[in-house]
Design an enzyme around this catalytic site. Structure first.
Site, mmCIF file in Angstrom:
data_model
loop_
_atom_site.group_PDB
_atom_site.id
_atom_site.type_symbol
_atom_site.label_atom_id
_atom_site.label_comp_id
_atom_site.label_asym_id
_atom_site.label_seq_id
_atom_site.Cartn_x
_atom_site.Cartn_y
_atom_site.Cartn_z
ATOM 1 N N TYR A 1 -15.538 5.454 5.729
ATOM 2 C CA TYR A 1 -15.303 6.608 5.176
ATOM 3 C C TYR A 1 -16.055 6.682 3.913
ATOM 4 C CZ TYR A 1 -12.116 7.558 8.808
ATOM 5 O OH TYR A 1 -11.574 7.635 10.298
ATOM 6 N N GLU A 2 -15.654 5.651 3.348
ATOM 7 C CA GLU A 2 -16.254 5.592 1.721
ATOM 8 C C GLU A 2 -17.789 5.502 1.787
ATOM 9 O OE1 GLU A 2 -13.004 3.359 -0.782
ATOM 10 O OE2 GLU A 2 -14.147 2.289 0.641
ATOM 11 N N ASP B 1 -11.539 10.439 -4.893
ATOM 12 C CA ASP B 1 -12.727 11.196 -4.882
ATOM 13 C C ASP B 1 -13.015 12.428 -6.054
ATOM 14 O OD1 ASP B 1 -10.974 12.462 -3.576
ATOM 15 O OD2 ASP B 1 -12.715 13.200 -1.892
ATOM 16 N N GLU C 1 5.248 5.210 3.277
ATOM 17 C CA GLU C 1 4.755 6.399 3.892
ATOM 18 C C GLU C 1 5.720 7.551 4.074
ATOM 19 O OE1 GLU C 1 2.733 8.788 4.687
ATOM 20 O OE2 GLU C 1 0.682 7.846 4.431
ATOM 21 N N ASP D 1 -3.271 12.309 -2.563
ATOM 22 C CA ASP D 1 -3.216 13.845 -2.682
ATOM 23 C C ASP D 1 -3.453 14.101 -4.264
ATOM 24 O OD1 ASP D 1 -2.347 14.271 0.092
ATOM 25 O OD2 ASP D 1 -0.548 13.431 -0.448
ATOM 26 N N THR E 1 -15.086 0.989 3.232
ATOM 27 C CA THR E 1 -14.704 1.530 4.495
ATOM 28 C C THR E 1 -15.726 2.263 5.190
ATOM 29 O OG1 THR E 1 -13.690 3.284 3.872
ATOM 30 C CG2 THR E 1 -12.419 1.185 3.796
ATOM 31 N N GLU F 1 0.687 -1.125 0.047
ATOM 32 C CA GLU F 1 0.068 0.057 -0.157
ATOM 33 C C GLU F 1 1.009 1.311 -0.042
ATOM 34 O OE1 GLU F 1 -2.979 0.706 3.176
ATOM 35 O OE2 GLU F 1 -3.725 2.409 2.174
HETATM 36 C C1 LIG Z 1 -4.701 12.060 1.277
HETATM 37 S S1 LIG Z 1 -3.657 10.995 2.328
HETATM 38 C C2 LIG Z 1 -4.418 9.284 2.120
HETATM 39 C C3 LIG Z 1 -4.233 8.372 3.204
HETATM 40 C C4 LIG Z 1 -4.957 6.995 2.962
HETATM 41 N N1 LIG Z 1 -4.733 6.207 1.958
HETATM 42 C C5 LIG Z 1 -6.427 7.426 3.227
HETATM 43 O O1 LIG Z 1 -7.033 6.802 2.207
HETATM 44 O O2 LIG Z 1 -6.789 7.823 4.157
HETATM 45 C C6 LIG Z 1 -2.246 10.568 1.244
HETATM 46 C C7 LIG Z 1 -1.072 10.056 1.861
HETATM 47 O O3 LIG Z 1 -0.190 9.555 0.976
HETATM 48 C C8 LIG Z 1 1.048 10.013 1.507
HETATM 49 N N2 LIG Z 1 2.021 10.022 0.277
HETATM 50 C C9 LIG Z 1 2.118 11.237 -0.517
HETATM 51 N N3 LIG Z 1 2.984 10.904 -1.187
HETATM 52 C C10 LIG Z 1 3.710 9.701 -0.925
HETATM 53 C C11 LIG Z 1 4.759 9.099 -1.750
HETATM 54 N N4 LIG Z 1 5.261 9.704 -2.868
HETATM 55 N N5 LIG Z 1 5.269 8.014 -1.324
HETATM 56 C C12 LIG Z 1 4.545 7.424 -0.121
HETATM 57 N N6 LIG Z 1 3.643 8.032 0.420
HETATM 58 C C13 LIG Z 1 3.161 9.304 0.076
HETATM 59 C C14 LIG Z 1 0.938 11.121 2.460
HETATM 60 O O4 LIG Z 1 2.062 11.141 3.434
HETATM 61 C C15 LIG Z 1 -0.506 10.750 3.076
HETATM 62 O O5 LIG Z 1 -0.315 10.114 4.357
#
Ligand SMILES: C[S@@+](CC[C@H](N)C(=O)[O-])C[C@H]1O[C@@H](n2cnc3c(N)ncnc32)[C@H](O)[C@@H]1O
Length: 299
Positions: free
Chosen positions: A167-168, A133, A47, A97, A165, A22
């Site tokens: 949230y979804e 989303d 992460e 993101d 989930t 993941e």
């Molecule tokens: C918007 S959050 C979504 C978190 C989780 N997957 C969720 O559904 O709630 C995006 C996550 O991806 C991580 N992230 C962003 N770019 C990344 C990268 N290049 N490699 C690893 N993690 C990354 C961020 O630190 C953040 O925790």
């Protein structure tokens, strides 16, 4: 092996096969569910956020799951350094993101460069499942995958009737649209120029004779070592006769911060990465140590 993998120190590539990965696991609930649902598989999370890693480790103190691992690294470099070609069965990217502005698209997790690296590490028939989303992000990811080739792609909207989930389920009940893109490895991709960083087995100290360290000469100096490889020096210190300088090295976007030291040994000085700094040993790191030995001493 411990849950938290120290990618700088561990033997690479990891010996695992049929891996589930993941990327960007956030709070970690989904990663833990993957580990619970697949007890016979290794589950690995990449992460960037130290807080997310801490939260996951805290949850793991309450639950004895032996097959889940994580490391704090950018996903591209995690795949590049740690995983064997063909060793990954499934990759999950949930609600990454979106990076809304065009100038930030290169930060998106589903750029062709990243998809190329994921594809290389996947086995034939392996899948990447992306949920988002944000429709334009789903479209962007699909276009990048189709440009690259080597994937069978499917895109659909999630339905509230599916097991989702909490949230979804909430988002869907609020009327939000959720998209799921599945990329199945089915063949070869186009060739893509990708960033590479070369690791070395050993870093040897550089011996300097007949001169005295003067690391403040290097403070705030920036140097281009080669194309897309830069180093920058920050503050210097002296502690118990050891000279130290805080150093940053950026190689193709892979960045490390550490201390370089000069320590007296008999009649000469040894210049090396401080034993208190953990680093990934690379060819360019050797060059930085050499540079400090050449320029960080009284003329
Ligand atoms: C918007 S959050 C979504 C978190 C989780 N997957 C969720 O559904 O709630 C995006 C996550 O991806 C991580 N992230 C962003 N770019 C990344 C990268 N290049 N490699 C690893 N993690 C990354 C961020 O630190 C953040 O925790």
């Amino acid at each position: 092996m411990f849950c938290l993998i120290n990618y700088k120190g561990v033997d690479k590539p990891l010996p695992w096969d049929g891996l589930i990965v993941e990327v960007g696991f956030g709070r970690g609930e989904f990663l833990l569910k993957l580990a619970r649902d697949n007890p016979e598989k290794k589950v690995l999370g990449f992460e960037l956020s130290g807080i997310s890693i801490e939260k996951l480790l805290k949850k793991l103190r309450r639950e004895d799951l032996r097959n889940v691992h994580c490391t704090r690294i950018d996903a591209y470099w995690g795949f590049h350094f740690l995983l064997r070609d063909g060793s990954v069965e499934r990759i999950y990217i949930n609600y990454p993101d979106p990076w809304f502005k065009k100038r930030d698209y290169k930060r998106r997790l589903t750029t062709r460069k990243n998809l190329y690296m994921f594809h290389r590490k996947m086995r034939q028939g392996g899948i990447i499942r992306i949920r988002t989303d944000y429709g334009p992000f789903a479209e962007f990811s699909l276009e990048e995958a189709e440009w690259l080739g080597g994937f069978d792609t499917t895109m659909r909207e999630l339905s509230v009737k599916e097991p989702l989930t909490k949230y979804e389920r909430r988002w869907l009940s609020e009327g939000k649209k959720l998209y799921e893109l599945t990329l199945k490895k089915s063949g070869e991709t186009r060739p893509v120029e990708t960033p590479k960083v070369k690791e070395v087995k050993e870093l040897f100290p550089v011996k300097v004779e007949g001169r005295t360290p003067q690391f403040d000469r290097l403070e705030n100096v920036e140097e281009k070592l080669e194309d897309r490889v830069y180093t920058k020096f920050f503050r210097s210190y002296t502690r118990e006769g050891v000279f130290l300088i805080e150093t940053l090295l950026s190689e193709e976007g892979f960045t490390q911060k550490f201390f370089i030291e000069a320590r007296r040994k008999g009649e000469h000085w040894l210049v090396d990465v401080s034993p208190h700094s953990e680093v990934l040993r690379t060819e360019n790191l050797k060059k930085v140590v050499q540079l400090v030995a050449e320029r960080g001493f009284k003329p």
